[in-house]
Design a protein around this motif. Structure first.
Motif, PDB file in Angstrom:
ATOM      1  N   GLY A  25       0.814  -1.204   0.000  1.00 16.71           N
ATOM      2  CA  GLY A  25       0.000   0.000   0.000  1.00 16.71           C
ATOM      3  C   GLY A  25       0.848   1.255   0.000  1.00 16.71           C
ATOM      4  O   GLY A  25       2.013   1.251   0.391  1.00 16.71           O
ATOM      5  N   ILE A  26       0.239   2.345  -0.458  1.00 19.78           N
ATOM      6  CA  ILE A  26       0.832   3.674  -0.401  1.00 19.78           C
ATOM      7  C   ILE A  26       0.020   4.501   0.592  1.00 19.78           C
ATOM      8  O   ILE A  26      -1.216   4.462   0.583  1.00 19.78           O
ATOM      9  N   ILE A  27       0.706   5.228   1.444  1.00 19.54           N
ATOM     10  CA  ILE A  27       0.042   6.217   2.287  1.00 19.54           C
ATOM     11  C   ILE A  27       0.552   7.585   1.850  1.00 19.54           C
ATOM     12  O   ILE A  27       1.742   7.879   1.940  1.00 19.54           O
ATOM     13  N   ASP A  28      -0.353   8.402   1.354  1.00 13.89           N
ATOM     14  CA  ASP A  28       0.006   9.694   0.776  1.00 13.89           C
ATOM     15  C   ASP A  28      -0.322  10.809   1.750  1.00 13.89           C
ATOM     16  O   ASP A  28      -1.486  11.167   1.937  1.00 13.89           O
ATOM     17  N   VAL A  29       0.714  11.365   2.361  1.00 15.11           N
ATOM     18  CA  VAL A  29       0.549  12.532   3.242  1.00 15.11           C
ATOM     19  C   VAL A  29       1.445  13.673   2.769  1.00 15.11           C
ATOM     20  O   VAL A  29       1.752  14.591   3.530  1.00 15.11           O
ATOM     21  N   ALA A  30       1.876  13.607   1.513  1.00 14.47           N
ATOM     22  CA  ALA A  30       2.707  14.662   0.955  1.00 14.47           C
ATOM     23  C   ALA A  30       1.874  15.916   0.725  1.00 14.47           C
ATOM     24  O   ALA A  30       0.703  15.831   0.357  1.00 14.47           O
ATOM     25  N   SER A  31       2.491  17.083   0.912  1.00 13.38           N
ATOM     26  CA  SER A  31       1.755  18.333   0.745  1.00 13.38           C
ATOM     27  C   SER A  31       2.650  19.399   0.146  1.00 13.38           C
ATOM     28  O   SER A  31       3.881  19.330   0.254  1.00 13.38           O
ATOM     29  N   TRP A  32       2.020  20.365  -0.484  1.00 12.73           N
ATOM     30  CA  TRP A  32       2.729  21.507  -1.032  1.00 12.73           C
ATOM     31  C   TRP A  32       3.093  22.458   0.100  1.00 12.73           C
ATOM     32  O   TRP A  32       2.362  22.588   1.074  1.00 12.73           O
ATOM     33  N   HIS A  33       4.249  23.125  -0.018  1.00 10.68           N
ATOM     34  CA  HIS A  33       4.781  23.919   1.088  1.00 10.68           C
ATOM     35  C   HIS A  33       4.183  25.318   1.199  1.00 10.68           C
ATOM     36  O   HIS A  33       4.457  26.029   2.164  1.00 10.68           O
ATOM     37  N   GLY A  34       3.380  25.736   0.224  1.00  7.93           N
ATOM     38  CA  GLY A  34       2.789  27.071   0.277  1.00  7.93           C
ATOM     39  C   GLY A  34       1.278  27.018   0.192  1.00  7.93           C
ATOM     40  O   GLY A  34       0.669  25.957   0.104  1.00  7.93           O
ATOM     41  N   SER A  35       0.662  28.203   0.217  1.00  6.12           N
ATOM     42  CA  SER A  35      -0.796  28.272   0.218  1.00  6.12           C
ATOM     43  C   SER A  35      -1.370  28.715  -1.129  1.00  6.12           C
ATOM     44  O   SER A  35      -2.581  28.817  -1.272  1.00  6.12           O
ATOM     45  N   GLU A  36      -0.497  28.984  -2.109  1.00  2.13           N
ATOM     46  CA  GLU A  36      -0.959  29.485  -3.402  1.00  2.13           C
ATOM     47  C   GLU A  36      -1.676  28.375  -4.161  1.00  2.13           C
ATOM     48  O   GLU A  36      -1.147  27.280  -4.355  1.00  2.13           O
ATOM     49  N   GLN A  37      -2.905  28.654  -4.567  1.00  6.72           N
ATOM     50  CA  GLN A  37      -3.792  27.610  -5.096  1.00  6.72           C
ATOM     51  C   GLN A  37      -3.246  26.947  -6.353  1.00  6.72           C
ATOM     52  O   GLN A  37      -3.244  25.714  -6.462  1.00  6.72           O
ATOM     53  N   GLU A  38      -2.791  27.732  -7.326  1.00  8.86           N
ATOM     54  CA  GLU A  38      -2.372  27.159  -8.601  1.00  8.86           C
ATOM     55  C   GLU A  38      -1.163  26.250  -8.437  1.00  8.86           C
ATOM     56  O   GLU A  38      -1.128  25.142  -8.986  1.00  8.86           O
ATOM     57  N   ALA A  39      -0.172  26.705  -7.686  1.00  5.68           N
ATOM     58  CA  ALA A  39       1.032  25.892  -7.485  1.00  5.68           C
ATOM     59  C   ALA A  39       0.702  24.612  -6.728  1.00  5.68           C
ATOM     60  O   ALA A  39       1.204  23.528  -7.058  1.00  5.68           O
ATOM     61  N   ALA A  40      -0.144  24.732  -5.702  1.00  6.67           N
ATOM     62  CA  ALA A  40      -0.531  23.542  -4.938  1.00  6.67           C
ATOM     63  C   ALA A  40      -1.301  22.556  -5.799  1.00  6.67           C
ATOM     64  O   ALA A  40      -1.103  21.339  -5.715  1.00  6.67           O
ATOM     65  N   THR A  41      -2.177  23.081  -6.651  1.00  8.70           N
ATOM     66  CA  THR A  41      -2.960  22.210  -7.531  1.00  8.70           C
ATOM     67  C   THR A  41      -2.055  21.448  -8.484  1.00  8.70           C
ATOM     68  O   THR A  41      -2.247  20.241  -8.713  1.00  8.70           O
ATOM     69  N   GLU A  42      -1.062  22.112  -9.044  1.00 10.15           N
ATOM     70  CA  GLU A  42      -0.132  21.443  -9.955  1.00 10.15           C
ATOM     71  C   GLU A  42       0.657  20.358  -9.233  1.00 10.15           C
ATOM     72  O   GLU A  42       0.913  19.276  -9.782  1.00 10.15           O
ATOM     73  N   PHE A  43       1.048  20.625  -8.000  1.00 10.54           N
ATOM     74  CA  PHE A  43       1.751  19.619  -7.206  1.00 10.54           C
ATOM     75  C   PHE A  43       0.868  18.396  -6.999  1.00 10.54           C
ATOM     76  O   PHE A  43       1.293  17.256  -7.224  1.00 10.54           O
ATOM     77  N   PHE A  44      -0.359  18.623  -6.573  1.00 12.15           N
ATOM     78  CA  PHE A  44      -1.253  17.497  -6.298  1.00 12.15           C
ATOM     79  C   PHE A  44      -1.635  16.751  -7.579  1.00 12.15           C
ATOM     80  O   PHE A  44      -1.800  15.530  -7.563  1.00 12.15           O
ATOM     81  N   ARG A  45      -1.761  17.475  -8.669  1.00 11.45           N
ATOM     82  CA  ARG A  45      -2.089  16.822  -9.934  1.00 11.45           C
ATOM     83  C   ARG A  45      -0.965  15.857 -10.339  1.00 11.45           C
ATOM     84  O   ARG A  45      -1.226  14.706 -10.712  1.00 11.45           O
ATOM     85  N   ALA A  46       0.279  16.313 -10.246  1.00  7.24           N
ATOM     86  CA  ALA A  46       1.416  15.469 -10.622  1.00  7.24           C
ATOM     87  C   ALA A  46       1.590  14.308  -9.660  1.00  7.24           C
ATOM     88  O   ALA A  46       1.834  13.166 -10.072  1.00  7.24           O
ATOM     89  N   SER A  47       1.454  14.571  -8.359  1.00  4.32           N
ATOM     90  CA  SER A  47       1.672  13.508  -7.383  1.00  4.32           C
ATOM     91  C   SER A  47       0.607  12.429  -7.500  1.00  4.32           C
ATOM     92  O   SER A  47       0.917  11.227  -7.426  1.00  4.32           O
ATOM     93  N   ALA A  48      -0.654  12.819  -7.686  1.00  6.57           N
ATOM     94  CA  ALA A  48      -1.728  11.823  -7.816  1.00  6.57           C
ATOM     95  C   ALA A  48      -1.507  10.957  -9.051  1.00  6.57           C
ATOM     96  O   ALA A  48      -1.644   9.725  -8.997  1.00  6.57           O
ATOM     97  N   ARG A  49      -1.171  11.600 -10.145  1.00  2.00           N
ATOM     98  CA  ARG A  49      -0.936  10.848 -11.388  1.00  2.00           C
ATOM     99  C   ARG A  49       0.225   9.855 -11.222  1.00  2.00           C
ATOM    100  O   ARG A  49       0.105   8.676 -11.583  1.00  2.00           O
ATOM    101  N   ASN A  50       1.322  10.308 -10.654  1.00  2.00           N
ATOM    102  CA  ASN A  50       2.503   9.451 -10.542  1.00  2.00           C
ATOM    103  C   ASN A  50       2.324   8.331  -9.531  1.00  2.00           C
ATOM    104  O   ASN A  50       2.775   7.203  -9.752  1.00  2.00           O
ATOM    105  N   LEU A  51       1.664   8.620  -8.411  1.00  4.13           N
ATOM    106  CA  LEU A  51       1.447   7.567  -7.417  1.00  4.13           C
ATOM    107  C   LEU A  51       0.522   6.483  -7.970  1.00  4.13           C
ATOM    108  O   LEU A  51       0.743   5.290  -7.741  1.00  4.13           O
ATOM    109  N   HIS A  52      -0.509   6.897  -8.691  1.00  2.00           N
ATOM    110  CA  HIS A  52      -1.404   5.910  -9.294  1.00  2.00           C
ATOM    111  C   HIS A  52      -0.670   5.068 -10.339  1.00  2.00           C
ATOM    112  O   HIS A  52      -0.770   3.828 -10.327  1.00  2.00           O
TER     113      HIS A  52
END
Length: 249
Positions: free
Chosen positions: A54-81
């Motif tokens: 199993g994978i446990i995903d608790v990784a997070s973006w280090h800032g609060s800016e929406q666009e940058a955080a969204t890009e981080f989560f988009r890439a991480s979700a795709r790669n983990l899957h």
């Protein structure tokens, strides 16, 4: 005993997840850039996931800016899957934030996209939505310089990282899916963020001034309690004051 790969293993929550899983006898593979694994570029991911159940995903973006955080989560979700599917991983268990599904702006809106992307992927996914962490209060104080700190007088239900990590580990190994609604975990009582911060600020010789939160993303939603736990949430201690008293200094 199971083998789990933990994304964000060196972060605020990830450190506790690694500790809890290790204490329970599981084999843990910590994944972070510090361990040579980058879930955004995919570097080192295949090797880290080799043999993992199993994978446990608790990784997070280090800032609060929406666009940058969204890009981080988009890439991480795709790669983990994708890497997880290729490695034969059976499930992803991920931490989210209470109220993310209601968010319209800011970091929480990025987490909303993250949830959607995870749930749409090829691997089965279990989510745990948590309230803001006790540990977040100190971070809020650190972000502002000087002897006076202005913080939002908005309702929250703070919970300890260790408590969330234990619940996340339980969810990862559970035989049955929790089913709808998505499980939530929060502290035992509602608090005002500025009031909680005053308890820690007093130890640092800092004054906290409560403000209405105007200008913050979704401040009106927050003031109305949109980011407080649902009736089905698990409420558990310690309270922020108890957690603070148990710490040195």
């Amino acid at each position: 005993m199971s083998k789990f790969a933990v994304a964000g293993a060196t972060g605020r929550l990830g450190r506790h997840v690694v500790d809890v899983l290790t204490e329970r006898g599981h084999h843990v593979v910590p994944m972070s850039r510090a361990t040579g694994v980058d879930i955004v570029t995919g570097e080192g991911l295949a090797d880290a996931l080799s043999g993992a159940e199993g994978i446990i995903d608790v990784a997070s973006w280090h800032g609060s800016e929406q666009e940058a955080a969204t890009e981080f989560f988009r890439a991480s979700a795709r790669n983990l899957h994708e890497a997880g599917r290729q490695a034969g991983v059976t499930r992803i268990t991920a931490a989210s934030i209470i109220g993310a599904d209601k968010a319209t702006a800011g970091f929480l809106a990025a987490k909303k996209v993250h949830e959607e992307l995870l749930l749409a992927g090829p691997l089965p996914v279990r989510l745990l939505r948590a309230a803001q962490f006790h540990e977040f209060v100190g971070q809020l104080l650190d972000w502002q310089q000087g002897d006076v700190v202005h913080l939002p007088a908005l309702p929250t239900q703070l919970v300890a990282c260790r408590t969330v990590a234990e619940e996340l580990a339980d969810l990862a190994v559970a035989q049955q899916d929790p089913g709808p609604p998505i499980p939530e975990i929060a502290g035992p009582r509602k608090e005002i963020m500025a009031d909680a911060a005053r308890l820690l600020a007093a130890r640092r010789g800092i004054e906290v001034v409560g403000v209405d939160g105007s200008g913050m993303p979704d401040a009106e939603l927050a003031a109305a309690g949109a980011f407080l736990p649902s009736p089905h949430a698990k409420l558990t201690g310690p309270t922020f004051a108890e957690w603070l008293d148990a710490r040195k200094g």
